[in-house]
Design a protein around this motif. Structure first.
Motif, mmCIF file in Angstrom:
data_model
loop_
_atom_site.group_PDB
_atom_site.id
_atom_site.type_symbol
_atom_site.label_atom_id
_atom_site.label_comp_id
_atom_site.label_asym_id
_atom_site.label_seq_id
_atom_site.Cartn_x
_atom_site.Cartn_y
_atom_site.Cartn_z
ATOM 1 N N GLN A 181 0.816 -1.213 0.000
ATOM 2 C CA GLN A 181 0.000 0.000 0.000
ATOM 3 C C GLN A 181 0.853 1.268 0.000
ATOM 4 O O GLN A 181 0.331 2.362 0.173
ATOM 5 N N VAL A 231 -3.304 3.840 -11.830
ATOM 6 C CA VAL A 231 -3.248 5.172 -11.210
ATOM 7 C C VAL A 231 -2.600 6.109 -12.239
ATOM 8 O O VAL A 231 -1.381 6.127 -12.396
ATOM 9 N N LYS A 256 -2.143 12.323 -10.346
ATOM 10 C CA LYS A 256 -2.382 12.891 -9.022
ATOM 11 C C LYS A 256 -2.290 14.404 -9.139
ATOM 12 O O LYS A 256 -1.312 14.936 -9.660
ATOM 13 N N TYR A 297 -6.768 11.707 -7.084
ATOM 14 C CA TYR A 297 -6.173 10.579 -7.785
ATOM 15 C C TYR A 297 -7.135 10.125 -8.886
ATOM 16 O O TYR A 297 -8.318 9.868 -8.634
ATOM 17 N N LEU A 335 -8.067 7.281 -11.659
ATOM 18 C CA LEU A 335 -7.867 5.849 -11.876
ATOM 19 C C LEU A 335 -8.658 5.358 -13.084
ATOM 20 O O LEU A 335 -9.733 5.887 -13.401
ATOM 21 N N LEU A 393 -1.108 6.827 -3.212
ATOM 22 C CA LEU A 393 -1.125 6.110 -4.480
ATOM 23 C C LEU A 393 -0.117 6.778 -5.404
ATOM 24 O O LEU A 393 -0.088 8.005 -5.508
ATOM 25 N N GLN A 394 0.694 5.971 -6.055
ATOM 26 C CA GLN A 394 1.755 6.526 -6.894
ATOM 27 C C GLN A 394 1.363 6.486 -8.372
ATOM 28 O O GLN A 394 1.152 5.410 -8.926
ATOM 29 N N ILE A 441 -2.985 -0.805 -8.991
ATOM 30 C CA ILE A 441 -3.394 -1.399 -7.728
ATOM 31 C C ILE A 441 -4.530 -2.384 -7.978
ATOM 32 O O ILE A 441 -5.351 -2.192 -8.872
ATOM 33 N N TYR A 482 -7.068 -2.217 -0.938
ATOM 34 C CA TYR A 482 -6.208 -2.212 -2.122
ATOM 35 C C TYR A 482 -4.819 -2.704 -1.769
ATOM 36 O O TYR A 482 -4.411 -2.729 -0.610
ATOM 37 N N LEU A 525 -0.764 -2.853 -4.043
ATOM 38 C CA LEU A 525 -0.047 -2.645 -5.294
ATOM 39 C C LEU A 525 0.097 -3.943 -6.058
ATOM 40 O O LEU A 525 0.174 -5.024 -5.465
#
Length: 434
Positions: A62, A257, A260, A273, A275, A301-302, A307, A327, A329
């Motif tokens: 995460q 993702v 951002k 974010y 998605l 979240l990157q 994810i 969630y 990764l």
């Protein structure tokens, strides 16, 4: 297959430039007494100024950080450095059994998540008259807002470029006092228009009509379908109980993702974010709020990663905003999925507008877009040579030009109407967030 990150993705997690620089300086094995990794975590002991090394640990599933150093930044320079070492080569960090202090942290995180999942959903215990009190305040705020709008139009919009920040901010703050923060945000959108740019009048009228339509929708809620009522209330600033949403079944998918976006207003930070669901083909917006210096984000979240997650959408005619139920990764590749050209985007918005006249910015992935200059502004051109304007104030222009070299590439954008902001591109089939 281990979860991996690019060096840029790691640096993007840093809270500021100073943390990025310090993290790079510490990203050397010579500065770490020990490091280790497992399928779910990274850890290390970094030499510090004291007698004991700083214990740094990262939840890879995460992307959460913890460190024993006194820094109040999140993540701290030690977390950035450890993840940088890992991103450059997983072999930099040996795979070994995790120590007790790492196990304790991971187990505590898992227990907290399980406790939240098992907790019963409670309803508000506030006075039954509270909703009525708020509704009265919102109605009073709307009455004052309508007078302000009518005075503005009566005096003529030609004078708006001369207005200072106070003109807009006073109205926005009165709406916040009236407990209608969503309407206050729409007034601030009027303030943010570039009034000395050619064509500002059209942009202003579009924003003003959205504000007026939302207000009229709220004043006539009982005449609208139930889900549209929910949309209007949320646009005005009424909230939905997120713990209740998490108790509902959601959509489980592998979510890319794609971007951002961070904004700050009165020390309140908002993270947005964006998605995309690989199997469902649905887009989602996850919002996170926290106060600078007083709290830390609940999750990170990157952009540029995927994810495996269950999302629950807020009630809406056309669901977009969602909450993360659970969630982790995943190493799923970031393949392009999306639309062919701008006409597909316009067709989607036509359908959207038919059931939801005032709608928020959307996420779109378009097959081939190219940055082109025209009449002192930058536009995004598709394969059919259709053009859309770059969103005013976008700070992604030069980075986008550096990545694309001016060539057409598959692109992820957010926006609505005629204005869009790029948030990432697929370069040589590899997704790079901006």
């Amino acid at each position: 297959m281990p979860i991996t990150f690019t060096e840029q993705q790691v640096l993007d997690t840093a809270p500021d430039d100073a943390s990025r620089k310090s993290g790079k300086d510490l990203a050397s094995l010579l500065k770490w007494e020990s490091t280790g990794r497992s399928a779910i975590a990274l850890w290390g002991a970094c030499k510090g100024s004291g007698s004991k090394p700083y214990q740094t640990q990262i939840d890879l599933q995460q992307l959460a950080f913890k460190c024993s150093c006194p820094s109040r930044k999140f993540p701290c320079k030690h977390g950035i450095a450890l993840l940088l070492l890992y991103s450059r080569s997983t072999d930099n960090i040996p795979e070994t059994a995790s120590p007790a202090w790492v196990n304790e942290w991971i187990e505590k995180r898992q227990a907290t998540q399980e406790k939240k999942a098992a907790a019963p959903v409670t309803t508000s215990t506030s006075s039954a008259k509270s909703p009525a009190v708020r509704a009265s305040r919102v109605n009073e705020g709307i009455e004052e807002l309508l007078r302000w709008m009518k005075d503005m139009l009566r005096n003529g919009i030609i004078h708006l470029p001369e207005k200072n920040q106070t003109y807009w901010e006073n109205t926005a703050r009165r709406l916040i006092d009236a407990q209608a923060p969503g309407l206050a945000g729409m007034v601030r959108n009027l303030q943010d228009i570039h009034y000395y740019q050619e064509g500002w009048q059209q942009q202003f009228m579009v924003h003003l009509l959205k504000l007026y339509t939302t207000v009229q929708g709220y004043l006539h809620l009982e005449l609208l379908p139930e889900l549209l009522q929910q949309d209007i209330r949320q646009q005005c600033g009424f909230t939905v109980n997120q713990e209740y949403l998490k108790s509902l079944p959601g959509i489980t998918d592998t979510w890319q993702v794609l971007g951002k976006q961070i904004t700050e207003q009165d020390k309140l930070i908002t993270e947005r974010y964006w998605l995309y669901g690989e199997s469902s083909g649905q887009t989602a917006l996850i919002l996170q709020f926290y106060a600078r210096h007083f709290s830390t984000p609940a999750f990170t979240l990157q952009p540029g990663t995927a994810i495996k997650a269950e999302l629950v959408y807020f009630p809406s005619v056309k669901p977009l905003r969602a909450v993360l139920k659970e969630y982790k990764l995943t190493a799923s590749p970031m393949h392009f999925h999306g639309m062919h050209q701008w006409s597909d985007v316009l067709a989607h918005q036509t359908d959207l507008c038919s059931s939801m006249p005032v709608y928020p910015e959307q996420l779109y992935t378009v097959q081939s877009l190219q940055l082109v200059p025209q009449q002192q502004q930058w536009l995004l051109m598709d394969q059919q040579r259709q053009l859309m304007a770059l969103k005013p104030g976008s700070n992604k222009l030069w980075k986008l030009l550096a990545i694309t070299g001016g060539h057409a590439m598959p692109m992820a954008v957010t926006g609505a109407g005629n204005y869009y902001e790029p948030i990432g591109v697929w370069s040589n089939e590899h997704y790079q967030a901006l």
